[in-house]
Each structure stands twice: as structure tokens, then as C-alpha cells.
Design an enzyme around this catalytic site. Structure first.
Site, PDB file in Angstrom:
ATOM      1  N   TYR A 134       0.847  -1.192   0.000  1.00 52.66           N
ATOM      2  CA  TYR A 134       0.000   0.000   0.000  1.00 52.66           C
ATOM      3  C   TYR A 134       0.886   1.247   0.000  1.00 52.66           C
ATOM      4  O   TYR A 134       1.948   1.271   0.628  1.00 52.66           O
ATOM      5  CB  TYR A 134      -0.890   0.015   1.238  1.00 52.66           C
ATOM      6  CG  TYR A 134      -1.881  -1.119   1.323  1.00 52.66           C
ATOM      7  CD1 TYR A 134      -2.886  -1.283   0.366  1.00 52.66           C
ATOM      8  CD2 TYR A 134      -1.843  -2.024   2.389  1.00 52.66           C
ATOM      9  CE1 TYR A 134      -3.815  -2.316   0.459  1.00 52.66           C
ATOM     10  CE2 TYR A 134      -2.773  -3.056   2.489  1.00 52.66           C
ATOM     11  CZ  TYR A 134      -3.752  -3.191   1.523  1.00 52.66           C
ATOM     12  OH  TYR A 134      -4.673  -4.219   1.620  1.00 52.66           O
ATOM     13  N   PHE A 175      -1.776  -7.395   1.735  1.00 51.99           N
ATOM     14  CA  PHE A 175      -3.174  -7.104   2.050  1.00 51.99           C
ATOM     15  C   PHE A 175      -3.410  -6.614   3.481  1.00 51.99           C
ATOM     16  O   PHE A 175      -4.432  -5.993   3.747  1.00 51.99           O
ATOM     17  CB  PHE A 175      -4.084  -8.317   1.762  1.00 51.99           C
ATOM     18  CG  PHE A 175      -4.180  -8.672   0.313  1.00 51.99           C
ATOM     19  CD1 PHE A 175      -4.944  -7.912  -0.562  1.00 51.99           C
ATOM     20  CD2 PHE A 175      -3.492  -9.764  -0.197  1.00 51.99           C
ATOM     21  CE1 PHE A 175      -5.019  -8.228  -1.923  1.00 51.99           C
ATOM     22  CE2 PHE A 175      -3.567 -10.086  -1.550  1.00 51.99           C
ATOM     23  CZ  PHE A 175      -4.338  -9.317  -2.413  1.00 51.99           C
ATOM     24  N   HIS A 233      -8.668 -10.705  -8.834  1.00 53.04           N
ATOM     25  CA  HIS A 233      -8.193  -9.921  -7.698  1.00 53.04           C
ATOM     26  C   HIS A 233      -9.394  -9.454  -6.868  1.00 53.04           C
ATOM     27  O   HIS A 233     -10.464  -9.170  -7.425  1.00 53.04           O
ATOM     28  CB  HIS A 233      -7.396  -8.721  -8.203  1.00 53.04           C
ATOM     29  CG  HIS A 233      -6.583  -8.057  -7.154  1.00 53.04           C
ATOM     30  ND1 HIS A 233      -7.118  -7.096  -6.302  1.00 53.04           N
ATOM     31  CD2 HIS A 233      -5.285  -8.197  -6.795  1.00 53.04           C
ATOM     32  CE1 HIS A 233      -6.170  -6.681  -5.484  1.00 53.04           C
ATOM     33  NE2 HIS A 233      -5.052  -7.331  -5.754  1.00 53.04           N
TER      34      HIS A 233
END
Length: 228
Positions: free
Chosen positions: A68, A79, A188
Site C-alpha cells: 500500500y 493485504f 483480484h
């Protein structure tokens, strides 16, 4: 940033060999140049997945792409976000599939350290990124290292499950061909693709399928509700 003394011992030699290679040295130089240019690089712990999950304990691999790129989000686990950070959309869809597949209530945080501690390797293929610049450190050398790490996992004969969500993760399937491991593929979990064909993420049942296969092959299953 590139110190890996806290990494599990059975990953150490792969890291040492990589960072002594021309590609590894080039990556080091690139990161140093970006730091000198005052770039803000995330995460500060790029090898966190290798700290929490040893090679010997790895039973499931979830392949991510890029950390991220927002402040406070990335910690070095695909994640995952820390409890203080708003849950990103892709992770919300992972939670939705856990609810649909296994009836696991939606958690209040995006923590996934509990999975990592059970043998779920949460590995991005690029381990750093610059603030607000997605994929800014892709194709700089990280992928050579993470391919080597994935190969190490695949070479171990103990049965494992590889969860490949999206085209980027599925491009790594070649690393596992000819092995006795289970490879599960779906779109995804991003809101852009989670409900679309050819294999919608919502409805894929990967979490129950993973545990069924692990159990059939004499492996301990994953407590998917244990997020922390």
C-alpha cells in the site's frame, strides 16, 4: 530498511545471496538514491512476512503485488494493514468472501498477523513503494528476490496451497508447475474485478477449499478467523 537479522533463519541464505548479486546490489543503489532524493518509502519493514512466517512453517501462500502506498498502511504483509488504519477496499472484499465462504464475521480491523503466524506467507512481489506512487518500485529488482522465495517454497515437498488472485499473481504460476501443491486462481479482490468473470473472487471459496485440501493431505488447517 534492508537489514534482515530478524528474518527467520531458513530465509536468510536466499536474502544474502540475492543482495550480493548484481541485481541485488542494483536494487540497494536504487533505494539509496531514492532516499537521498527525500523520497518517502514504505514500508520500513519490507521483510516482515519473512519474520513472521518461516519457510518450514509455510503451508499457504497469498501472493500480492505492491505494498500500500498511503501513510501508515504498509507493514510488509500482503493485504494487511495495522489496526489503526481504515480497511482498504480489496481487504474488505476478502473479509466478505470469508463471511460468505465460512461464516466468519466481518472484523473491525485489517490485521492479518494471525494468519502469518499460522503459516500463511503474505508475500508481495515488490517489497517497497513510494508514498502516493503505486508500482514505483516494481521492476527494480524485488521481483527477482520474491521469485526466488516462491521457488524455495515450491521446492519443499510438504503440501502447500498457493492462492493467486488477479493476473499479476497468476503470472507466478509457472514457478509452481510440476509440483504436488494446490494452486487456486481467482480474480483480484479489488472492487474493479472481485465480481467479474472469468473467476469472480466473491464466490471462489478459496478459504474452505484450502482447508479441505490441507486436511486431506495431513496438514494442519488454517484458523481464518484468527486475524491477530
Amino acid at each position: 530498511m534492508l537489514t534482515f537479522d530478524r528474518v527467520q533463519s531458513d530465509w536468510q541464505s536466499t536474502l544474502e545471496t540475492f543482495f550480493a548479486s548484481p541485481i541485488g546490489l542494483s536494487l540497494k543503489d536504487f533505494l539509496q538514491t531514492r532516499r537521498e532524493a527525500q523520497a518517502v518509502i514504505f514500508p520500513s519493514t519490507p521483510f516482515y512476512a519473512l519474520e513472521l512466517t518461516s519457510l518450514a512453517e509455510t503451508r499457504v501462500v497469498i501472493v500480492g503485488q505492491d505494498p500500500y502506498h498511503g501513510v501508515g498502511q504498509a507493514q510488509g504483509l500482503a493485504f494487511h494493514v495495522p489496526a489503526s488504519i481504515k480497511i482498504p477496499p480489496s481487504l474488505k472484499n476478502i473479509h466478505k468472501e470469508l463471511l460468505r465462504d465460512l461464516g466468519i464475521p466481518l472484523p473491525k480491523t485489517g490485521e492479518l498477523t494471525g494468519w502469518a503466524k499460522q503459516g500463511v506467507l503474505l508475500l508481495n512481489t515488490s517489497l517497497t513503494v513510494e508514498e502516493g506512487e503505486p508500482a514505483s518500485h516494481s521492476k527494480k529488482g524485488w521481483e527477482h528476490l520474491t521469485d526466488q522465495l516462491l521457488k524455495k517454497v515450491a521446492e519443499d515437498s510438504n503440501p502447500k496451497v498457493f492462492l493467486l488472485w488477479g493476473n499479476h499473481a497468476q503470472s507466478k504460476k509457472r514457478l509452481f508447475e510440476g509440483t504436488n501443491h494446490l494452486v487456486l486462481e481467482a480474480n483480484h479482490p479489488s472492487p474493479l474485478s472481485a465480481n467479474r468473470p472469468p473467476v469472480p473472487f466473491i464466490g471462489c471459496g478459496h478459504f474452505s477449499k484450502t482447508n479441505a485440501w490441507l486436511k486431506e493431505n495431513g496438514q494442519q488447517t488454517i484458523d481464518w478467523e484468527k486475524f491477530i
